[in-house]
Every structure is written in C-alpha cells, then in structure tokens.
Write a protein that holds these residues in place. Structure first.
Motif, PDB file in Angstrom:
ATOM      1  N   PRO A 144      53.407  47.089  81.521  1.00 60.67           N
ATOM      2  CA  PRO A 144      52.988  48.467  81.844  1.00 60.67           C
ATOM      3  C   PRO A 144      52.244  48.549  83.179  1.00 60.67           C
ATOM      4  O   PRO A 144      52.418  49.513  83.930  1.00 60.67           O
ATOM      5  N   ARG A 145      51.439  47.551  83.496  1.00 56.08           N
ATOM      6  CA  ARG A 145      50.707  47.547  84.771  1.00 56.08           C
ATOM      7  C   ARG A 145      51.689  47.476  85.948  1.00 56.08           C
ATOM      8  O   ARG A 145      51.506  48.164  86.948  1.00 56.08           O
ATOM      9  N   GLU A 146      52.744  46.659  85.825  1.00 51.12           N
ATOM     10  CA  GLU A 146      53.744  46.583  86.889  1.00 51.12           C
ATOM     11  C   GLU A 146      54.491  47.911  87.037  1.00 51.12           C
ATOM     12  O   GLU A 146      54.797  48.337  88.146  1.00 51.12           O
ATOM     13  N   HIS A 147      54.774  48.571  85.928  1.00 54.99           N
ATOM     14  CA  HIS A 147      55.422  49.881  85.993  1.00 54.99           C
ATOM     15  C   HIS A 147      54.529  50.886  86.714  1.00 54.99           C
ATOM     16  O   HIS A 147      55.016  51.691  87.515  1.00 54.99           O
ATOM     17  N   THR A 148      53.231  50.852  86.435  1.00 48.41           N
ATOM     18  CA  THR A 148      52.286  51.755  87.102  1.00 48.41           C
ATOM     19  C   THR A 148      52.264  51.470  88.597  1.00 48.41           C
ATOM     20  O   THR A 148      52.307  52.387  89.421  1.00 48.41           O
ATOM     21  N   ARG A 149      52.205  50.182  88.959  1.00 58.09           N
ATOM     22  CA  ARG A 149      52.216  49.820  90.384  1.00 58.09           C
ATOM     23  C   ARG A 149      53.482  50.320  91.060  1.00 58.09           C
ATOM     24  O   ARG A 149      53.440  50.899  92.142  1.00 58.09           O
ATOM     25  N   THR A 150      54.624  50.087  90.426  1.00 57.15           N
ATOM     26  CA  THR A 150      55.902  50.503  90.992  1.00 57.15           C
ATOM     27  C   THR A 150      55.958  52.017  91.168  1.00 57.15           C
ATOM     28  O   THR A 150      56.436  52.523  92.189  1.00 57.15           O
ATOM     29  N   TYR A 151      55.450  52.754  90.196  1.00 53.67           N
ATOM     30  CA  TYR A 151      55.407  54.216  90.273  1.00 53.67           C
ATOM     31  C   TYR A 151      54.601  54.668  91.489  1.00 53.67           C
ATOM     32  O   TYR A 151      55.069  55.476  92.301  1.00 53.67           O
ATOM     33  N   HIS A 152      53.382  54.145  91.624  1.00 49.50           N
ATOM     34  CA  HIS A 152      52.519  54.546  92.744  1.00 49.50           C
ATOM     35  C   HIS A 152      53.113  54.107  94.081  1.00 49.50           C
ATOM     36  O   HIS A 152      53.062  54.856  95.067  1.00 49.50           O
ATOM     37  N   LEU A 153      53.663  52.905  94.133  1.00 44.53           N
ATOM     38  CA  LEU A 153      54.260  52.425  95.379  1.00 44.53           C
ATOM     39  C   LEU A 153      55.486  53.252  95.751  1.00 44.53           C
ATOM     40  O   LEU A 153      55.746  53.492  96.932  1.00 44.53           O
ATOM     41  N   GLY A 154      56.234  53.723  94.768  1.00 45.43           N
ATOM     42  CA  GLY A 154      57.376  54.593  95.038  1.00 45.43           C
ATOM     43  C   GLY A 154      56.950  55.907  95.676  1.00 45.43           C
ATOM     44  O   GLY A 154      57.607  56.407  96.595  1.00 45.43           O
ATOM     45  N   LYS A 155      55.837  56.468  95.195  1.00 43.41           N
ATOM     46  CA  LYS A 155      55.311  57.707  95.785  1.00 43.41           C
ATOM     47  C   LYS A 155      54.892  57.466  97.240  1.00 43.41           C
ATOM     48  O   LYS A 155      55.153  58.289  98.113  1.00 43.41           O
ATOM     49  N   LEU A 156      54.256  56.330  97.491  1.00 39.72           N
ATOM     50  CA  LEU A 156      53.840  55.995  98.854  1.00 39.72           C
ATOM     51  C   LEU A 156      55.064  55.764  99.740  1.00 39.72           C
ATOM     52  O   LEU A 156      55.089  56.220 100.889  1.00 39.72           O
ATOM     53  N   ALA A 157      56.074  55.079  99.223  1.00 31.72           N
ATOM     54  CA  ALA A 157      57.293  54.832 100.004  1.00 31.72           C
ATOM     55  C   ALA A 157      57.929  56.138 100.454  1.00 31.72           C
ATOM     56  O   ALA A 157      58.363  56.266 101.613  1.00 31.72           O
ATOM     57  N   THR A 158      57.981  57.123  99.579  1.00 36.94           N
ATOM     58  CA  THR A 158      58.543  58.428  99.928  1.00 36.94           C
ATOM     59  C   THR A 158      57.768  59.056 101.084  1.00 36.94           C
ATOM     60  O   THR A 158      58.356  59.562 102.047  1.00 36.94           O
ATOM     61  N   GLU A 159      56.440  59.000 101.009  1.00 39.43           N
ATOM     62  CA  GLU A 159      55.602  59.568 102.080  1.00 39.43           C
ATOM     63  C   GLU A 159      55.820  58.825 103.396  1.00 39.43           C
ATOM     64  O   GLU A 159      55.900  59.443 104.466  1.00 39.43           O
ATOM     65  N   LEU A 160      55.922  57.502 103.339  1.00 47.60           N
ATOM     66  CA  LEU A 160      56.115  56.715 104.557  1.00 47.60           C
ATOM     67  C   LEU A 160      57.473  56.992 105.187  1.00 47.60           C
ATOM     68  O   LEU A 160      57.591  57.107 106.410  1.00 47.60           O
ATOM     69  N   GLU A 161      58.503  57.106 104.357  1.00 47.54           N
ATOM     70  CA  GLU A 161      59.840  57.378 104.878  1.00 47.54           C
ATOM     71  C   GLU A 161      59.899  58.761 105.521  1.00 47.54           C
ATOM     72  O   GLU A 161      60.595  58.950 106.521  1.00 47.54           O
ATOM     73  N   GLN A 162      59.151  59.724 104.979  1.00 47.96           N
ATOM     74  CA  GLN A 162      59.090  61.055 105.597  1.00 47.96           C
ATOM     75  C   GLN A 162      58.424  61.005 106.969  1.00 47.96           C
ATOM     76  O   GLN A 162      58.616  61.895 107.796  1.00 47.96           O
ATOM     77  N   ARG A 163      57.663  59.957 107.220  1.00 44.44           N
ATOM     78  CA  ARG A 163      56.975  59.786 108.507  1.00 44.44           C
ATOM     79  C   ARG A 163      57.746  58.845 109.432  1.00 44.44           C
ATOM     80  O   ARG A 163      57.235  58.411 110.452  1.00 44.44           O
TER      81      ARG A 163
END
Length: 91
Positions: free
Chosen positions: A5-24
């Motif tokens: 579950p901790r890895e899933h949480t990390r992946t979720y948050h990192l996915g949100k950050l990846a989207t923001e970075l790609e938009q930049r």
C-alpha cells in the motif's frame, strides 16, 4: 512480488507530480522499485534529477535524491515549480 500500500501511495503521488512536470515541458519517467521519478529536460537529458516520495509526521512529501524536501504531495503544482527552478539554475 506485489506492491505494498505504501508503494501504491508513492506511485499515486509521483504520478500527479509527473503530470505537472510534463505540463511544464520536462520529461518524468517513473521507476517502479522503489517508486521514484527520473526528471530531465528533453533537450538536455544529461541534466537529470531523481525525486521520490516519503511519509513524514506532517504528511507525504516529495524529496530530492540528496534528501532535501521539495514540497508537500498535497500541492504537486508547487513542487513542480520548485523542480523546474532548480533544474533551470543548473543549465
């Protein structure tokens, strides 16, 4: 081997950050074990940084590879802005 579950949480948050970075205009590749983002500018792949995600007593945070906190996972846009500034300063 299944993700915790901790890895899933990390992946979720990192996915949100990846989207923001790609938009930049940055490239953000998710590494699976342990979950982390490899972030680079598409024109300068040699200039790259790794950001992971860690739980602290105040919540979940994005963290640079050297251990310094980037920002709260509650605000991936702000964290992305900070990452863009740091990478731009290194060019």
């Amino acid at each position: 081997m299944s993700a915790t579950p901790r890895e899933h949480t990390r992946t979720y948050h990192l996915g949100k950050l990846a989207t923001e970075l790609e938009q930049r205009g940055l490239t953000a590749l998710l590494r699976a074990h342990p979950p982390a983002l490899r972030i680079s500018h598409p024109d300068t792949h040699m200039l790259a940084e790794t950001v992971d995600c860690v739980p602290l007593s105040e919540g979940w945070f994005y963290r640079w590879s050297w251990g310094e906190i980037v920002g709260l996972t509650d605000d991936p846009a702000l964290a992305a802005d900070r990452i863009v500034r740091v990478l731009a300063a290194r060019q």
